[in-house]
Design an enzyme around this catalytic site. Structure first.
Site, PDB file in Angstrom:
ATOM      1  N   ASP A  16      -2.558   5.408  -3.077  1.00 21.75           N
ATOM      2  CA  ASP A  16      -2.959   6.273  -2.064  1.00 21.75           C
ATOM      3  C   ASP A  16      -1.758   7.135  -1.490  1.00 21.75           C
ATOM      4  O   ASP A  16      -1.914   8.834  -1.039  1.00 21.75           O
ATOM      5  CB  ASP A  16      -3.541   6.230  -0.989  1.00 21.75           C
ATOM      6  CG  ASP A  16      -4.582   5.595  -0.982  1.00 21.75           C
ATOM      7  OD1 ASP A  16      -5.411   5.768  -1.575  1.00 21.75           O
ATOM      8  OD2 ASP A  16      -5.221   4.641  -0.468  1.00 21.75           O
ATOM      9  N   ARG A  60     -10.185  -2.808   7.990  1.00 25.82           N
ATOM     10  CA  ARG A  60     -10.631  -1.307   7.912  1.00 25.82           C
ATOM     11  C   ARG A  60     -11.687  -1.775   8.938  1.00 25.82           C
ATOM     12  O   ARG A  60     -13.150  -0.898   7.777  1.00 25.82           O
ATOM     13  CB  ARG A  60     -10.484  -1.058   6.323  1.00 25.82           C
ATOM     14  CG  ARG A  60     -10.141   0.577   6.420  1.00 25.82           C
ATOM     15  CD  ARG A  60     -10.602   1.194   4.979  1.00 25.82           C
ATOM     16  NE  ARG A  60     -10.517   2.492   5.190  1.00 25.82           N
ATOM     17  CZ  ARG A  60     -11.255   3.625   4.252  1.00 25.82           C
ATOM     18  NH1 ARG A  60     -11.621   2.834   3.351  1.00 25.82           N
ATOM     19  NH2 ARG A  60     -10.566   5.313   4.145  1.00 25.82           N
ATOM     20  N   TRP A  84       0.568  -1.176  -0.060  1.00 34.41           N
ATOM     21  CA  TRP A  84       0.111  -0.119   0.009  1.00 34.41           C
ATOM     22  C   TRP A  84       1.096   1.100  -0.149  1.00 34.41           C
ATOM     23  O   TRP A  84       1.856   1.548   0.470  1.00 34.41           O
ATOM     24  CB  TRP A  84      -1.433   0.325   1.333  1.00 34.41           C
ATOM     25  CG  TRP A  84      -1.800   1.358   1.433  1.00 34.41           C
ATOM     26  CD1 TRP A  84      -3.215   1.818   0.453  1.00 34.41           C
ATOM     27  CD2 TRP A  84      -1.730   2.739   2.440  1.00 34.41           C
ATOM     28  NE1 TRP A  84      -3.179   2.980   0.326  1.00 34.41           N
ATOM     29  CE2 TRP A  84      -2.285   3.276   2.102  1.00 34.41           C
ATOM     30  CE3 TRP A  84      -0.292   2.593   3.403  1.00 34.41           C
ATOM     31  CZ2 TRP A  84      -2.092   4.124   2.853  1.00 34.41           C
ATOM     32  CZ3 TRP A  84       0.038   3.838   4.231  1.00 34.41           C
ATOM     33  CH2 TRP A  84      -1.196   4.784   3.257  1.00 34.41           C
ATOM     34  N   LYS A 141     -16.042   6.582  -9.428  1.00 35.34           N
ATOM     35  CA  LYS A 141     -14.576   6.176  -8.209  1.00 35.34           C
ATOM     36  C   LYS A 141     -15.279   4.773  -7.439  1.00 35.34           C
ATOM     37  O   LYS A 141     -15.640   4.993  -6.250  1.00 35.34           O
ATOM     38  CB  LYS A 141     -13.939   7.116  -7.765  1.00 35.34           C
ATOM     39  CG  LYS A 141     -12.653   6.510  -6.798  1.00 35.34           C
ATOM     40  CD  LYS A 141     -11.992   7.644  -6.073  1.00 35.34           C
ATOM     41  CE  LYS A 141     -10.954   7.114  -4.669  1.00 35.34           C
ATOM     42  NZ  LYS A 141     -10.316   8.258  -4.164  1.00 35.34           N
ATOM     43  N   ASP A 184     -13.971   1.831  -5.230  1.00 41.56           N
ATOM     44  CA  ASP A 184     -12.783   1.458  -4.620  1.00 41.56           C
ATOM     45  C   ASP A 184     -13.779   0.391  -3.831  1.00 41.56           C
ATOM     46  O   ASP A 184     -14.238  -0.419  -4.112  1.00 41.56           O
ATOM     47  CB  ASP A 184     -13.120   2.741  -3.274  1.00 41.56           C
ATOM     48  CG  ASP A 184     -11.927   2.716  -2.062  1.00 41.56           C
ATOM     49  OD1 ASP A 184     -10.861   1.966  -3.018  1.00 41.56           O
ATOM     50  OD2 ASP A 184     -11.376   3.667  -1.956  1.00 41.56           O
ATOM     51  N   MET A 185     -11.790  -0.205  -2.886  1.00 38.85           N
ATOM     52  CA  MET A 185     -12.542  -2.115  -2.689  1.00 38.85           C
ATOM     53  C   MET A 185     -10.869  -1.753  -1.588  1.00 38.85           C
ATOM     54  O   MET A 185     -10.375  -2.092  -2.428  1.00 38.85           O
ATOM     55  CB  MET A 185     -11.839  -2.515  -3.705  1.00 38.85           C
ATOM     56  CG  MET A 185     -12.332  -3.988  -3.529  1.00 38.85           C
ATOM     57  SD  MET A 185     -11.134  -5.329  -2.273  1.00 38.85           S
ATOM     58  CE  MET A 185     -11.701  -6.840  -2.914  1.00 38.85           C
ATOM     59  N   ASN A 186     -11.936  -1.497  -0.648  1.00 35.03           N
ATOM     60  CA  ASN A 186      -9.946  -1.885   0.569  1.00 35.03           C
ATOM     61  C   ASN A 186      -9.533  -2.848   1.331  1.00 35.03           C
ATOM     62  O   ASN A 186      -9.650  -2.210   2.619  1.00 35.03           O
ATOM     63  CB  ASN A 186     -10.702  -0.251   1.396  1.00 35.03           C
ATOM     64  CG  ASN A 186     -10.488   1.116   0.375  1.00 35.03           C
ATOM     65  OD1 ASN A 186      -9.093   0.927   0.166  1.00 35.03           O
ATOM     66  ND2 ASN A 186     -11.728   1.553   0.345  1.00 35.03           N
TER      67      ASN A 186
END
Ligand code: DGJ
Length: 739
Positions: A549, A444, A200, A477, A479-481
């Site tokens: 990020d 998360r 990350w 957008k 996302d996939m966290n």
């Protein structure tokens, strides 16, 4: 016809002006690999390329013949258990417990164009003359099963794509333990393996290692293609540079668990295998059922790494990206994430949007925090309705207000996830992937929805279209966290649990396909905590990806440089952000932040209301610069010049297709003392065109810029232009001087 079959010696020659790939049907009926590399003339006697030798301890196929052993024959789609002891391309468990297979040649066809792969992303053609496809059928007559090896040659590119399909034509239930998309045996191992690795916030770091005897691999078991290893590897000759020498590139068009490995045997043969990671994979193939592997794109270049990248860029821009934005430069956006995180309301957003309009921004993107009760990362994923405390007029009202300011509007979503603290979890806890009787781990603070279950995908689809239909949304957008864990689907029985990871990805692709078909005007940007799903599979649906990020300009040099090995500049999400930077707390000059971000989609990740008037004036100029040049930057030819992985300087260039104009980005990380003169050899220009150079105040021919070099010594910028200190950057605009 660029794919020929020579009946006399049973060879297939897949070739165009750049590459040749030669396969032979062997006397055992297996497929032999004879050659892959630079184009050679077509003829009907490539037999001499077949090598087989008697070696002690070999297991041999034919009686009274000690020279024919599958262990020592370069093959095309090998199996285990009949003499070949390398890792196989396919492994199937049969009803009697056997895993021995024998797939031999059973016919072929050559067709114009390229077929779609059902439910999977893949490169495509719009006109049949753009490609030719060879389908070779292999058959195992004990299990009555057919494999089709699919090879597509792109007419004008040094590119072949490969995938495989299996069909159970018999009566027994088969279990596929592994089925790779590509297996390729090369005759030597004089290569360095290049991979894009990281974590990350430091994605796409270029790493190189010399191939050694044994297995070297990259992989993902995280459920995404992952930050750790991009689904790409290249094998380059030790003398290959950015501009010369041979390299083979392999890019996997898939967004989930993968394995890409090179096994070098003690006889110097390198076997490359790429496909869905066999670990935790098991596919049931009942009577009449079929399974299609994802696609691998193979590129050959003898023009160095830049040559390889060009092939990938040209292929992906024309034959992978889809939708209205495929050939369009991208809107300049401001995203509120780094500026406000979850702490915003309609007023704050409108204030930012007003400034955005003033400085020339085109699109406002509202990131995480607009739905359910979401004020941090602990709640509300799955509750895709607006948070009316923050946004009293909803997304619909806000989008109209933003549109009235003269800006387009976009939102962030994370559709594959669920928070325990959500309305959705209360009504449908069974929508979550979790293993019975086991603890379910979070990432998360969130959990993963069971996208292998079409009811879940339908549910999310319906929530999303409600929001989209109610509002004026022109960008999303996605996302996939988190990485996946305790993967188990409550709607499938025990025999099907090995399919879930792949079925999940098919569910993601399915949702994307439905959304992009229903809303062709919406620009999708994929994201997975930055670059954890920066892969060609995603690009088939979303033509740009948030690369990381980490928005620090200096860190971004490496991330964007690495990404450019495979991905076109137009796909690389890159923004100017605030300082000190959120990830590394570094202060870099505003102009350097923009000079890096220009080489991507370009936008801002700041709270514009907190910028000074002076900074806003600079931003205004940056935006008007990007508007002037974005077509060139995003749609021109990009070449890497100096690597941030090798020195204190980084440089790259984009050149327009007609070579009339180019922009060099030049970056120096740390200030050095009393340094010598410097020259930078450019590439891609027209040797015979006379160019002017913006920063250097001189003009010269392209051959001079490419052979002698652009003078980049500090003093060359003139007294007023000397930039000193750390994190210096310059752009050189190089224009053909018309008479
Ligand atoms: C991770 C993304 O990479 C960020 O850009 C931002 O969208 C956050 N998620 C929001 O939660």
């Amino acid at each position: 016809m660029p794919i020929t079959y020579h009946e006399s010696n049973q060879t297939f020659h897949i070739y165009n002006n750049h590459i040749s790939y030669i396969i032979q049907i062997l006397k055992s009926g297996h497929l032999g690999q004879l050659y892959y590399g630079k184009a050679v003339k077509d003829h009907d006697h490539f037999d001499h390329l077949f090598e087989s030798i008697q070696r002690a301890t070999s297991v041999c196929t034919f009686d009274n013949d000690l020279t024919y052993s599958l262990e020592h024959i370069k093959q095309e789609y090998p199996t285990y258990g009949s003499g070949d002891f390398h890792y196989p391309a396919i492994d199937i468990l049969q009803e009697n417990g056997s895993r021995i297979l024998n797939f031999t040649y059973n016919g072929h066809i050559i067709i114009k164009g390229k077929q779609h792969l059902d439910g999977l992303p893949a490169t495509f053609v719009e006109n049949n003359f753009e490609a030719t496809t060879l389908l070779i059928y292999l058959y195992d007559n004990v299990i009555k099963t057919r494999i089709t090896l699919i090879y597509t040659l792109f007419e004008y590119l040094p590119v072949i794509t490969r995938s495989a399909k299996i069909e159970n034509l018999g009566n027994q239930m088969l279990k596929i333990n592994s089925m790779m998309s590509l297996s390729l045996d090369l005759p030597d191992y004089q290569y360095n393996m290049i991979e894009l690795t990281g974590a990350w916030s430091r994605e796409m770091h270029i790493k190189e290692r010399k191939l050694q005897i044994g297995v070297q691999s990259i992989h993902s078991l995280k459920g995404t293609s992952s930050h750790s290893y991009n689904p790409f590897l290249a094998l380059k000759r030790p003398n290959c540079t950015e501009t010369s020498g041979e390299v083979l590139g392999f890019s996997f068009v898939y967004s989930g668990n993968f394995l890409a490995q090179v096994e070098v045997d003690p006889y110097n043969v390198s076997r490359i295998t790429i496909g869905i990671n066999p670990f935790c994979f098991e596919w049931n193939l009942g009577k009449g059922q079929s399974f299609q592997t994802p696609e691998v794109v193979m590129v050959y270049s003898d023009e160095g790494l830049n040559g390889m990248s060009h092939a990938f860029h040209n292929l992906y821009r024309k034959h992978l990206l889809r939708g209205n934005y495929r050939n369009k430069s991208r809107p300049i956006l401001v995203n509120n994430w780094e500026g406000t995180q979850w702490d915003f309301n309609e007023e704050i957003i409108l204030d930012i949007a007003k400034v955005a309009k003033d400085v020339g921004i085109e699109l406002f993107v509202l990131d995480d925090g607009w739905f359910g009760d979401r004020n941090d990362d602990k709640t509300s994923l799955g509750d895709w309705y607006p948070n009316l405390k923050k946004l009293p007029n909803g997304i619909s009202g806000l989008s109209k207000k933003i549109n009235n300011l003269g800006l387009d509007f976009g939102i962030w979503i994370e559709p594959e996830m669920i928070s325990k603290n959500s309305h959705l979890y209360q009504i449908h806890p069974e929508y979550t992937l979790k293993t019975p009787h086991r603890h379910t781990s979070h990432g998360r603070n969130q959990y993963v929805l069971d996208f292998s279950n079409c009811e879940v995908v339908d549910y999310i689809y319906n929530c999303l279209i409600k929001i989209i239909d109610d509002s004026h949304i022109s960008y999303i957008k996605w996302d996939m966290n988190r990485c996946m864990s305790e993967v188990y689907s409550s709607v499938h029985d025990s025999a099907y649990q090995g399919q879930i990871m792949h079925e999940y990805i098919l569910g993601v692709y399915n949702l994307y396909e439905r959304l992009i078909s229903k809303y062709p005007h919406i620009l999708f940007e994929s994201c997975a905590s930055g670059g954890a799903r920066f892969d060609p599979g995603m690009l088939y649906y979303a033509p740009q990806t948030w690369a990381s990020d980490n928005t620090d300009a200096i860190e971004r040099l490496k991330i964007q440089y690495g990404a450019s090995l495979v991905y076109p500049i137009t796909c690389i999400g890159s923004h100017v952000s605030e300082i000190p930077n959120h990830a590394v707390f570094r202060n870099t000059p505003l102009h350097t932040r923009a000079n890096v971000a220009y080489f991507g989609t370009f936008g801002y990740e700041v709270n514009l209301t907190k910028m000074s008037t002076y900074e806003l004036e600079i931003i205004k100029k940056q935006i008007s610069f990007m508007k002037q040049y974005r077509e060139l930057i995003q749609l021109g030819d990009f070449y890497r010049l100096l690597s941030p992985f090798e020195s204190n300087e980084t440089a790259w260039i984009v050149v327009s297709k007609d070579k009339e104009i180019a922009i060099v980005g030049y970056y120096r990380t740390l200030q050095e003392v009393n340094v010598g003169y410097r020259r930078l050899k450019l590439v891609g220009l027209d040797a015979n065109k006379n160019y002017t150079i913006s920063n250097n105040y001189y003009e010269c021919y392209g051959d001079e810029l490419m052979n002698i070099g652009l003078i980049t010594s500090d003093a060359s910028c003139g007294e007023n232009n000397i930039q000193e200190g750390d994190y210096v950057s310059r752009l050189y605009i190089i224009k053909e001087k018309k008479q």
